[in-house]
Structure formats: C-alpha cells, structure tokens
Design a protein around this motif. Structure first.
Motif, mmCIF file in Angstrom:
data_model
loop_
_atom_site.group_PDB
_atom_site.id
_atom_site.type_symbol
_atom_site.label_atom_id
_atom_site.label_comp_id
_atom_site.label_asym_id
_atom_site.label_seq_id
_atom_site.Cartn_x
_atom_site.Cartn_y
_atom_site.Cartn_z
ATOM 1 N N LYS A 50 41.448 77.837 11.469
ATOM 2 C CA LYS A 50 40.663 78.930 10.879
ATOM 3 C C LYS A 50 39.286 79.013 11.546
ATOM 4 C CE LYS A 50 42.922 78.480 6.373
ATOM 5 N NZ LYS A 50 42.728 78.265 4.906
ATOM 6 N N SER A 51 39.291 78.895 12.878
ATOM 7 C CA SER A 51 38.022 78.834 13.598
ATOM 8 C C SER A 51 37.233 80.132 13.516
ATOM 9 C CB SER A 51 38.275 78.476 15.062
ATOM 10 O OG SER A 51 38.984 79.514 15.710
ATOM 11 N N LEU A 52 37.927 81.249 13.262
ATOM 12 C CA LEU A 52 37.205 82.524 13.149
ATOM 13 C C LEU A 52 36.355 82.572 11.888
ATOM 14 C CD1 LEU A 52 39.989 85.017 14.321
ATOM 15 C CD2 LEU A 52 38.142 83.996 15.664
ATOM 16 N N GLU A 53 36.617 81.676 10.947
ATOM 17 C CA GLU A 53 35.842 81.628 9.713
ATOM 18 C C GLU A 53 34.670 80.650 9.805
ATOM 19 O OE1 GLU A 53 38.543 80.718 6.582
ATOM 20 O OE2 GLU A 53 39.901 82.396 7.026
ATOM 21 N N THR A 106 35.685 71.530 20.654
ATOM 22 C CA THR A 106 36.320 72.838 20.443
ATOM 23 C C THR A 106 37.246 72.757 19.238
ATOM 24 O OG1 THR A 106 38.214 72.362 21.870
ATOM 25 C CG2 THR A 106 36.272 73.359 22.918
ATOM 26 N N GLU A 107 37.692 73.923 18.764
ATOM 27 C CA GLU A 107 38.629 73.947 17.646
ATOM 28 C C GLU A 107 39.986 73.367 18.026
ATOM 29 O OE1 GLU A 107 38.796 78.240 19.290
ATOM 30 O OE2 GLU A 107 37.434 76.541 19.216
ATOM 31 N N GLN A 108 40.324 73.400 19.320
ATOM 32 C CA GLN A 108 41.579 72.787 19.754
ATOM 33 C C GLN A 108 41.513 71.274 19.621
ATOM 34 O OE1 GLN A 108 42.712 73.760 23.781
ATOM 35 N NE2 GLN A 108 44.869 73.414 23.352
ATOM 36 N N ARG A 109 40.369 70.687 19.947
ATOM 37 C CA ARG A 109 40.184 69.244 19.767
ATOM 38 C C ARG A 109 40.194 68.901 18.284
ATOM 39 N NH1 ARG A 109 41.923 65.567 21.543
ATOM 40 N NH2 ARG A 109 41.795 66.826 23.418
ATOM 41 N N THR A 152 23.109 74.052 18.400
ATOM 42 C CA THR A 152 23.870 74.974 17.551
ATOM 43 C C THR A 152 25.313 74.500 17.445
ATOM 44 O OG1 THR A 152 22.469 76.824 18.222
ATOM 45 C CG2 THR A 152 24.614 77.360 17.255
ATOM 46 N N CYS A 153 25.853 74.526 16.245
ATOM 47 C CA CYS A 153 27.243 74.120 16.028
ATOM 48 C C CYS A 153 27.876 75.050 14.999
ATOM 49 C CB CYS A 153 27.317 72.662 15.573
ATOM 50 S SG CYS A 153 26.464 72.367 13.998
ATOM 51 N N LEU A 154 29.132 74.829 14.701
ATOM 52 C CA LEU A 154 29.899 75.673 13.783
ATOM 53 C C LEU A 154 30.540 74.798 12.714
ATOM 54 C CD1 LEU A 154 31.685 77.823 16.519
ATOM 55 C CD2 LEU A 154 29.741 78.561 15.129
ATOM 56 N N TYR A 155 30.525 75.256 11.495
ATOM 57 C CA TYR A 155 31.151 74.514 10.397
ATOM 58 C C TYR A 155 31.998 75.475 9.574
ATOM 59 C CZ TYR A 155 28.102 76.647 6.919
ATOM 60 O OH TYR A 155 27.476 77.560 6.094
ATOM 61 N N HIS A 156 32.938 74.925 8.834
ATOM 62 C CA HIS A 156 33.778 75.726 7.952
ATOM 63 C C HIS A 156 33.398 75.415 6.511
ATOM 64 C CE1 HIS A 156 37.268 77.556 6.056
ATOM 65 N NE2 HIS A 156 37.547 78.114 7.217
ATOM 66 N N THR A 166 31.666 74.274 20.094
ATOM 67 C CA THR A 166 31.836 75.590 20.726
ATOM 68 C C THR A 166 33.158 76.195 20.285
ATOM 69 O OG1 THR A 166 30.622 74.834 22.673
ATOM 70 C CG2 THR A 166 31.919 76.832 22.922
ATOM 71 N N ARG A 167 33.132 77.466 19.945
ATOM 72 C CA ARG A 167 34.372 78.172 19.630
ATOM 73 C C ARG A 167 35.071 78.505 20.940
ATOM 74 N NH1 ARG A 167 32.512 81.829 16.505
ATOM 75 N NH2 ARG A 167 33.273 81.134 14.476
ATOM 76 N N LEU A 168 36.247 77.939 21.127
ATOM 77 C CA LEU A 168 36.966 78.128 22.385
ATOM 78 C C LEU A 168 37.515 79.532 22.518
ATOM 79 C CD1 LEU A 168 37.965 76.703 24.963
ATOM 80 C CD2 LEU A 168 40.029 76.048 23.708
ATOM 81 N N PHE A 169 38.063 80.059 21.458
ATOM 82 C CA PHE A 169 38.677 81.388 21.489
ATOM 83 C C PHE A 169 38.051 82.257 20.412
ATOM 84 C CE2 PHE A 169 42.138 78.452 22.799
ATOM 85 C CZ PHE A 169 42.179 78.819 24.130
ATOM 86 N N THR A 170 37.680 83.461 20.801
ATOM 87 C CA THR A 170 37.116 84.431 19.868
ATOM 88 C C THR A 170 38.215 85.338 19.337
ATOM 89 O OG1 THR A 170 36.644 86.013 21.637
ATOM 90 C CG2 THR A 170 34.943 84.376 21.140
ATOM 91 N N TRP A 171 37.830 86.192 18.410
ATOM 92 C CA TRP A 171 38.781 87.172 17.879
ATOM 93 C C TRP A 171 39.265 88.108 18.975
ATOM 94 C CZ3 TRP A 171 42.011 88.748 14.303
ATOM 95 C CH2 TRP A 171 42.352 90.095 14.243
ATOM 96 N N ASP A 172 38.369 88.536 19.836
ATOM 97 C CA ASP A 172 38.752 89.431 20.932
ATOM 98 C C ASP A 172 39.752 88.772 21.871
ATOM 99 O OD1 ASP A 172 37.154 91.438 19.976
ATOM 100 O OD2 ASP A 172 35.449 90.968 21.280
#
Length: 263
Positions: A50-53, A106-109, A152-156, A166-172
């Motif tokens: 759910k990396s897009l979230e 990355t979200e894959q890791r 900068t990082c990303l959390y759910h 880092t987000r490896l893949f975006t929605w686009d």
C-alpha cells in the motif's frame, strides 16, 4: 483458366494471412509476458505494501548496525552473490508524537523483509557479482544515513513501525505500465485472431475450387502403324513364320545356266 487464377490468388492470400497471424501472435505473446512482468515487479509490491498510501515526514536515524547475517541473492543467470544485512532504526514525529520505526530503502524491500526477523530486516540489498562490492555499497549507505542524520521518508498510518526511504513506483508508473501493455496485448490478440480467421477462410476457398486437369495427348490413330500379321496355324496349332521357298531353277549369275542337274 479462370479457376486456376482464382485458386492461385486464394493460395497467396492464405499464405499472407497465416504469416501475419504468426507475427501478430508473437507480438501478443510478448505483450502478455510484459503485462505479467509489470504486474509482478510493479503492481504487486505497490498493492501489497500500500505504498501509494504512504505519507511524507522527516526521519532521523537512531541506530544502524550489521546483524551478522549475509543474505544470499541472485545476480543474474548462473550468478549467486551475497550482501551483509544492515538494520537501521529511525524516529519521526506525527501529530506531536514521536514514533520509532525500521527503515527500508524502497517498498519492494519492505515487502520482502518487513515481516522477517530482526537480523534479516535489511535496509538495502545490493546484489552484484562481486560480494566485496556489495559490502562496500552497504557501508556507503550506512555513511550516508548515519545515526543523527535527518532526511525525508515515508510512513503508513496503519503501520507506523515500517518506514520507506524512497517510493520506488508511483501511481503513474503503475497505471501506465499496466495500461499500455494491456492495450497492446488486446490489439495484437484481435489482429491475430482476425488473420487466423482470414487464413482459414482462404484455405476453405482453396479447397472449394476444383482443380483443372489438363487434357491428355492424343493417342495413335488407326493406320499410322502396320498391325502385326497373324501367326499361321495348322491343325489348330500356331506355326511360326517360315522362310520363303527357294527357287531351284534360279540361274547362275556367272554362267547363265540353270543349276539343275539332269542326270
């Protein structure tokens, strides 16, 4: 002659249609394989993690250490390598609350090692043929995001304990990878079945056109050759040809007298 020309045209059309069916079928198969690859490599990690979230925040590294595990990995065809596992913990602030988490590059890791034991929660996974180079890459990552470094990082919100660098893949990226491979798979599949239909139609047309058999050469006419004379028969038995009777009264060509002896 008209049937022969029509048959040749139908045979030619069948050949062209079958050839194009093979071409479009190959393209459709390649696009289908691409669709599967995009689904496994891009869509699956995005959906499962759910990396897009994920939402942006600022992380600070608290601790980083090598767990002592060397993780095996595949570096290509007939290639196996390994890398040391580096675990990194961070803190970040959300709504005036400080939260601790484990960092993944990355979200894959995160998808691969997020639920593993602590000694296998590797923040990065370089996998080159040279295992020594993998170790150097891990140490360089540790130097870049050393304890006390902020970035900068990303959390759910539902899983605050796992953080992505880092987000490896975006929605686009996910949308376009699945959209275009699906469109081309559909187009080439339609062209394949259309050419296959036209090929079968042309073959049926070839089978329906009668084959013209050329006329035979005219045979021998009566009177062209002398018939073989019938064999003589005597007493119901066939007799072979006999030599002509000799003339006992023939004259000697040298003397002019008869060869008959009167004595």
């Amino acid at each position: 002659m008209h049937d022969d020309r029509e048959r040749q045209a139908a045979v030619k059309q069948a050949g062209w249609c079958c050839s194009w069916a093979i071409v479009f079928g190959s393209f459709a198969a390649c696009c289908a394989v691409g669709l599967i690859v995009c689904g496994v490599v891009i869509t699956k990690p995005v959906v499962e993690t759910k990396s897009l979230e994920f939402q942006e925040t600022t992380c600070t590294t608290n601790q980083s250490y090598l767990t002592g595990r060397n993780i095996g990995c595949g570096c290509g065809k007939n290639c196996q390598s390994n890398y040391p596992c580096l675990r990194m913990t961070v803190t970040y602030v959300v709504n005036n609350a400080t939260i601790d988490g484990v960092l993944f590059d990355t979200e894959q890791r995160l998808n691969n090692n997020g639920g593993s034991a602590e000694n296998e929660q590797c923040v990065t996974a370089p996998c080159q043929r040279d295992a020594g180079q993998n170790s150097r890459d891990v140490l360089n990552f540790n130097d870049t995001y050393a304890p006390g470094t902020s970035y900068t990082c990303l959390y759910h919100p539902d899983r605050p304990g796992n953080v992505v660098l880092t987000r490896l893949f975006t929605w686009d990226a996910m949308f376009h990878s699945m959209l275009w491979t699906s469109i081309f798979t559909f187009i080439f599949a339609v062209l394949f079945f259309y050419c296959l239909y036209k090929c079968r139609e042309a073959k049926n047309k070839v089978a329906s056109i009668p084959v013209t058999i050329p006329p035979r050469a005219p045979g021998a006419q009566p009177g062209y050759f002398l018939p073989q004379p019938p064999a003589y028969s005597e007493g119901g038995q066939s007799m072979g040809m006999q030599p002509p009777p000799q003339n006992i009264y023939s004259n000697d060509t040298k003397t002019g007298y008869s060869n008959y002896n009167y004595n």
